[in-house]
Write a protein that holds these residues in place. Structure first.
Motif, PDB file in Angstrom:
ATOM      1  N   ASP A  20      -4.101  -3.185  -2.944  1.00  0.00           N
ATOM      2  CA  ASP A  20      -3.200  -1.981  -2.344  1.00  0.00           C
ATOM      3  C   ASP A  20      -2.058  -2.918  -1.457  1.00  0.00           C
ATOM      4  O   ASP A  20      -1.311  -2.386  -1.197  1.00  0.00           O
ATOM      5  CB  ASP A  20      -4.379  -1.581  -1.597  1.00  0.00           C
ATOM      6  CG  ASP A  20      -5.290  -0.343  -2.388  1.00  0.00           C
ATOM      7  OD1 ASP A  20      -4.772  -0.248  -3.608  1.00  0.00           O
ATOM      8  OD2 ASP A  20      -6.199   0.050  -2.068  1.00  0.00           O
ATOM      9  N   CYS A  21      -2.610  -3.914  -0.739  1.00  0.00           N
ATOM     10  CA  CYS A  21      -1.833  -4.794  -0.011  1.00  0.00           C
ATOM     11  C   CYS A  21      -0.556  -5.372  -0.674  1.00  0.00           C
ATOM     12  O   CYS A  21       0.543  -4.956  -0.170  1.00  0.00           O
ATOM     13  CB  CYS A  21      -2.441  -5.978   0.771  1.00  0.00           C
ATOM     14  SG  CYS A  21      -3.721  -5.691   2.216  1.00  0.00           S
ATOM     15  N   TRP A  22      -0.948  -5.819  -1.726  1.00  0.00           N
ATOM     16  CA  TRP A  22       0.552  -6.222  -2.522  1.00  0.00           C
ATOM     17  C   TRP A  22       1.340  -4.868  -2.891  1.00  0.00           C
ATOM     18  O   TRP A  22       2.612  -5.003  -2.966  1.00  0.00           O
ATOM     19  CB  TRP A  22       0.049  -6.764  -3.874  1.00  0.00           C
ATOM     20  CG  TRP A  22       0.897  -7.427  -4.770  1.00  0.00           C
ATOM     21  CD1 TRP A  22       1.361  -6.920  -5.856  1.00  0.00           C
ATOM     22  CD2 TRP A  22       1.474  -8.573  -4.570  1.00  0.00           C
ATOM     23  NE1 TRP A  22       2.397  -7.657  -6.245  1.00  0.00           N
ATOM     24  CE2 TRP A  22       2.654  -8.785  -5.562  1.00  0.00           C
ATOM     25  CE3 TRP A  22       1.570  -9.527  -3.218  1.00  0.00           C
ATOM     26  CZ2 TRP A  22       3.378  -9.935  -5.358  1.00  0.00           C
ATOM     27  CZ3 TRP A  22       2.476 -10.520  -3.332  1.00  0.00           C
ATOM     28  CH2 TRP A  22       3.233 -10.963  -4.594  1.00  0.00           C
ATOM     29  N   GLU A  24       1.699  -2.178  -1.180  1.00  0.00           N
ATOM     30  CA  GLU A  24       2.468  -1.641  -0.105  1.00  0.00           C
ATOM     31  C   GLU A  24       3.514  -2.770   0.371  1.00  0.00           C
ATOM     32  O   GLU A  24       4.619  -2.618   0.710  1.00  0.00           O
ATOM     33  CB  GLU A  24       1.604  -1.827   1.198  1.00  0.00           C
ATOM     34  CG  GLU A  24       0.479  -0.619   0.953  1.00  0.00           C
ATOM     35  CD  GLU A  24       1.328   0.691   1.141  1.00  0.00           C
ATOM     36  OE1 GLU A  24       2.239   0.899   1.919  1.00  0.00           O
ATOM     37  OE2 GLU A  24       1.117   1.859   0.099  1.00  0.00           O
TER      38      GLU A  24
END
Length: 70
Positions: A20-22, A24
């Motif tokens: 999810d971080c990637w 975003e």
């Protein structure tokens, strides 16, 4: 087996978090080189200004305290 199941669940949520971080980070509009240089100049000059301001203020207060307590 319950322990291994829980362990997989824990790592699954960790991997999901990084995925999810990637995703975003791909949405972020990164500044161009020219913008980055101008932002850096603003930050560095502001830091220098604030440093000089507090150094002068510190020296002034130190001198006032020397005069007051001598």
């Amino acid at each position: 087996m319950a322990f291994i199941s829980k362990l997989k669940q824990g790592f699954g949520s960790t991997f999901s978090f990084f995925a999810d971080c990637w995703a975003e980070m791909k949405k972020v509009k990164w500044p161009a080189r020219k913008e980055l240089i101008s932002y850096t100049i603003v930050v560095v000059s502001t830091v220098i200004f604030v440093t000089v301001y507090f150094a002068i203020l510190d020296l002034g207060i130190s001198e006032l305290l020397k005069i007051a307590f001598e």
